[in-house]
Design a protein around this motif. Structure first.
Motif, PDB file in Angstrom:
ATOM      1  N   ASP A   2     -10.996 -10.087  17.092  1.00  0.00           N
ATOM      2  CA  ASP A   2     -10.707  -9.113  15.941  1.00  0.00           C
ATOM      3  C   ASP A   2      -9.274  -9.011  15.757  1.00  0.00           C
ATOM      4  N   THR A   3      -8.623  -9.409  16.608  1.00  0.00           N
ATOM      5  CA  THR A   3      -6.747  -9.331  16.098  1.00  0.00           C
ATOM      6  C   THR A   3      -6.683 -10.225  14.826  1.00  0.00           C
ATOM      7  N   ARG A   4      -7.645 -11.749  15.015  1.00  0.00           N
ATOM      8  CA  ARG A   4      -6.875 -12.798  13.612  1.00  0.00           C
ATOM      9  C   ARG A   4      -7.916 -11.669  12.549  1.00  0.00           C
ATOM     10  N   PHE A   5      -8.967 -11.011  12.943  1.00  0.00           N
ATOM     11  CA  PHE A   5      -8.949 -10.066  11.603  1.00  0.00           C
ATOM     12  C   PHE A   5      -8.754  -9.026  11.283  1.00  0.00           C
ATOM     13  N   THR A   6      -8.208  -8.751  11.981  1.00  0.00           N
ATOM     14  CA  THR A   6      -7.762  -6.701  11.400  1.00  0.00           C
ATOM     15  C   THR A   6      -6.244  -7.721  10.524  1.00  0.00           C
ATOM     16  N   ALA A   7      -5.465  -8.994  11.150  1.00  0.00           N
ATOM     17  CA  ALA A   7      -4.625  -9.288  10.853  1.00  0.00           C
ATOM     18  C   ALA A   7      -4.971  -9.769   9.165  1.00  0.00           C
ATOM     19  N   ALA A   8      -5.914 -10.585   9.009  1.00  0.00           N
ATOM     20  CA  ALA A   8      -6.121 -10.855   8.152  1.00  0.00           C
ATOM     21  C   ALA A   8      -6.879  -9.985   6.870  1.00  0.00           C
ATOM     22  N   PHE A   9      -7.757  -8.626   7.315  1.00  0.00           N
ATOM     23  CA  PHE A   9      -7.831  -7.581   6.685  1.00  0.00           C
ATOM     24  C   PHE A   9      -6.063  -6.719   6.649  1.00  0.00           C
ATOM     25  N   ALA A  10      -5.456  -7.150   6.875  1.00  0.00           N
ATOM     26  CA  ALA A  10      -3.488  -6.204   6.258  1.00  0.00           C
ATOM     27  C   ALA A  10      -3.758  -6.844   5.558  1.00  0.00           C
ATOM     28  N   ALA A  11      -3.601  -8.461   5.591  1.00  0.00           N
ATOM     29  CA  ALA A  11      -3.056  -9.592   4.810  1.00  0.00           C
ATOM     30  C   ALA A  11      -3.678  -9.262   3.248  1.00  0.00           C
ATOM     31  N   GLU A  12      -5.203  -9.250   3.595  1.00  0.00           N
ATOM     32  CA  GLU A  12      -5.846  -8.664   2.046  1.00  0.00           C
ATOM     33  C   GLU A  12      -5.457  -7.607   1.860  1.00  0.00           C
ATOM     34  N   ILE A  13      -5.051  -6.563   2.268  1.00  0.00           N
ATOM     35  CA  ILE A  13      -4.340  -4.827   2.092  1.00  0.00           C
ATOM     36  C   ILE A  13      -3.193  -5.348   1.153  1.00  0.00           C
ATOM     37  N   ARG A  14      -2.277  -5.714   1.935  1.00  0.00           N
ATOM     38  CA  ARG A  14      -1.206  -6.616   1.067  1.00  0.00           C
ATOM     39  C   ARG A  14      -1.543  -7.121  -0.372  1.00  0.00           C
ATOM     40  N   ARG A  15      -2.059  -8.700  -0.281  1.00  0.00           N
ATOM     41  CA  ARG A  15      -2.400  -9.171  -1.266  1.00  0.00           C
ATOM     42  C   ARG A  15      -2.290  -7.995  -2.139  1.00  0.00           C
ATOM     43  N   LEU A  16      -3.503  -6.750  -2.047  1.00  0.00           N
ATOM     44  CA  LEU A  16      -4.441  -6.336  -3.184  1.00  0.00           C
ATOM     45  C   LEU A  16      -3.682  -4.983  -3.275  1.00  0.00           C
ATOM     46  N   PHE A  17      -2.634  -4.719  -2.650  1.00  0.00           N
ATOM     47  CA  PHE A  17      -1.210  -3.525  -2.623  1.00  0.00           C
ATOM     48  C   PHE A  17      -0.578  -3.653  -2.021  1.00  0.00           C
ATOM     49  N   PRO A  18       0.418  -5.175  -2.632  1.00  0.00           N
ATOM     50  CA  PRO A  18       2.091  -5.108  -2.388  1.00  0.00           C
ATOM     51  C   PRO A  18       2.974  -4.039  -2.325  1.00  0.00           C
ATOM     52  N   GLY A  19       2.755  -2.619  -2.957  1.00  0.00           N
ATOM     53  CA  GLY A  19       3.448  -1.809  -2.619  1.00  0.00           C
ATOM     54  C   GLY A  19       3.330  -1.028  -1.248  1.00  0.00           C
ATOM     55  N   CYS A  20       2.076  -1.643  -0.803  1.00  0.00           N
ATOM     56  CA  CYS A  20       1.983  -0.628   0.921  1.00  0.00           C
ATOM     57  C   CYS A  20       2.768  -1.360   1.910  1.00  0.00           C
ATOM     58  N   PRO A  21       3.255   0.010   2.666  1.00  0.00           N
ATOM     59  CA  PRO A  21       3.911  -0.559   3.543  1.00  0.00           C
ATOM     60  C   PRO A  21       3.637  -1.840   5.123  1.00  0.00           C
ATOM     61  N   ALA A  22       3.857  -2.431   5.507  1.00  0.00           N
ATOM     62  CA  ALA A  22       3.428  -3.403   5.790  1.00  0.00           C
ATOM     63  C   ALA A  22       2.587  -2.769   7.762  1.00  0.00           C
ATOM     64  N   ASP A  23       3.823  -1.887   8.120  1.00  0.00           N
ATOM     65  CA  ASP A  23       3.188  -1.205   9.079  1.00  0.00           C
ATOM     66  C   ASP A  23       1.854  -0.420   8.742  1.00  0.00           C
ATOM     67  N   ARG A  24       1.633   0.460   7.209  1.00  0.00           N
ATOM     68  CA  ARG A  24       0.625   1.131   6.936  1.00  0.00           C
ATOM     69  C   ARG A  24      -0.597   0.351   6.366  1.00  0.00           C
ATOM     70  N   ALA A  25      -0.370  -1.106   6.580  1.00  0.00           N
ATOM     71  CA  ALA A  25      -1.429  -1.446   6.267  1.00  0.00           C
ATOM     72  C   ALA A  25      -2.073  -1.875   7.388  1.00  0.00           C
ATOM     73  N   GLN A  26      -1.109  -2.372   8.818  1.00  0.00           N
ATOM     74  CA  GLN A  26      -1.673  -2.787   9.662  1.00  0.00           C
ATOM     75  C   GLN A  26      -2.686  -2.165  10.134  1.00  0.00           C
ATOM     76  N   ALA A  27      -1.799  -0.307   9.952  1.00  0.00           N
ATOM     77  CA  ALA A  27      -2.690   0.242  11.029  1.00  0.00           C
ATOM     78  C   ALA A  27      -4.145   1.160  10.416  1.00  0.00           C
ATOM     79  N   ILE A  28      -3.728   0.773   8.800  1.00  0.00           N
ATOM     80  CA  ILE A  28      -5.392   0.470   7.975  1.00  0.00           C
ATOM     81  C   ILE A  28      -6.670  -0.271   8.142  1.00  0.00           C
ATOM     82  N   ALA A  29      -6.227  -1.367   8.374  1.00  0.00           N
ATOM     83  CA  ALA A  29      -7.127  -2.437   8.943  1.00  0.00           C
ATOM     84  C   ALA A  29      -7.303  -2.100  10.187  1.00  0.00           C
ATOM     85  N   ALA A  30      -6.323  -1.943  11.113  1.00  0.00           N
ATOM     86  CA  ALA A  30      -7.257  -2.159  12.781  1.00  0.00           C
ATOM     87  C   ALA A  30      -7.905  -0.666  12.899  1.00  0.00           C
ATOM     88  N   HIS A  31      -7.914   0.187  11.842  1.00  0.00           N
ATOM     89  CA  HIS A  31      -9.180   1.538  12.213  1.00  0.00           C
ATOM     90  C   HIS A  31     -10.049   0.560  11.261  1.00  0.00           C
TER      91      HIS A  31
END
Length: 228
Positions: free
Chosen positions: A117-146
């Motif tokens: 789950d930790t690896r997948f959440t990190a990959a999901f957050a990284a994909e958010i940042r790739r698609l939305f580079p302006g999304c803050p890193a902590d926000r991307a992590q929170a969205i991915a975790a949810h």
């Protein structure tokens, strides 16, 4: 072939000894008999729920019977097992003996799933940042975790989400913005229909997402409806 005993929900009396009402019924020649009259009275009842205990008790018992009950949908559901008392005692001792080993295995499985789950959440957050580079890193992590919470049924746990499909990831981001950056929830609480609320807020959400995609600050859109 297993012997079958029926768990009765009606007031049934034994056709042989007339005792009743009886809970466990054996049907022979079309008439109900109690366990004693069917020569099964020495068996003890083991409710379903512990697969290992049930399997071991059945294997250790020279005589056993499956207990079923008629479901409201007119099908029989398994309720438990009738086994010899000594067999159940041996099965319980065997289960206690390897309880520690099974507990260690469950803990290993829990840790493995947590790492996955930790690896997948990190990959999901990284994909958010790739698609939305302006999304803050902590926000991307929170969205991915949810979105990727195991057992939640959210978009991150779907087949598309697990594959990091672009549309699935974008849906998770859009949903997060809708709930956290607009008054969408308040509109729902005020009785505004869901799709009407989404339509009303779509321009603002599109502006935020547009800013995140380009890495610039979001601005209020000029005109035009969108998809919330």
């Amino acid at each position: 072939m297993s012997l079958v005993v029926f768990e009765s929900v009606k007031h049934i009396h034994c056709a042989e000894c007339r005792r009743g009402p009886i809970r466990h019924v054996v049907r022979e020649a079309g008439v109900p008999r109690c366990l004693d009259c069917a020569d099964l009275g020495h068996l003890v009842y083991l409710p379903r729920g512990d697969a290992a205990l049930t399997r071991r008790a059945r294997e250790a018992s020279s005589l056993s019977a499956v207990v079923v009950r008629l479901h409201k949908r007119r099908r029989y559901e398994r309720r438990g097992l009738l086994v010899e008392d000594a067999a159940l005692a041996r099965a319980e001792r065997a289960c206690l003996a390897d309880a520690e080993a099974r507990a260690r295995r469950r803990e290993r499985d829990r840790l493995r799933r947590a790492a996955e789950d930790t690896r997948f959440t990190a990959a999901f957050a990284a994909e958010i940042r790739r698609l939305f580079p302006g999304c803050p890193a902590d926000r991307a992590q929170a969205i991915a975790a949810h979105a990727s919470l195991r057992g939640s049924g959210r978009v991150g746990r779907t087949a598309a989400g697990r594959a990091l499909d672009e549309q699935a990831v974008s849906m998770a981001v859009r949903a997060a913005v809708r709930h956290l950056d607009t008054e969408y929830d308040a509109l729902l609480m005020a009785g505004i229909p869901r799709f009407a609320a989404r339509t009303r807020l779509a321009p603002r959400i599109d502006a935020i997402l547009g800013g995140w995609r380009t890495g610039t600050a979001a601005a209020e859109p000029e005109t035009g409806p969108g998809r919330a």
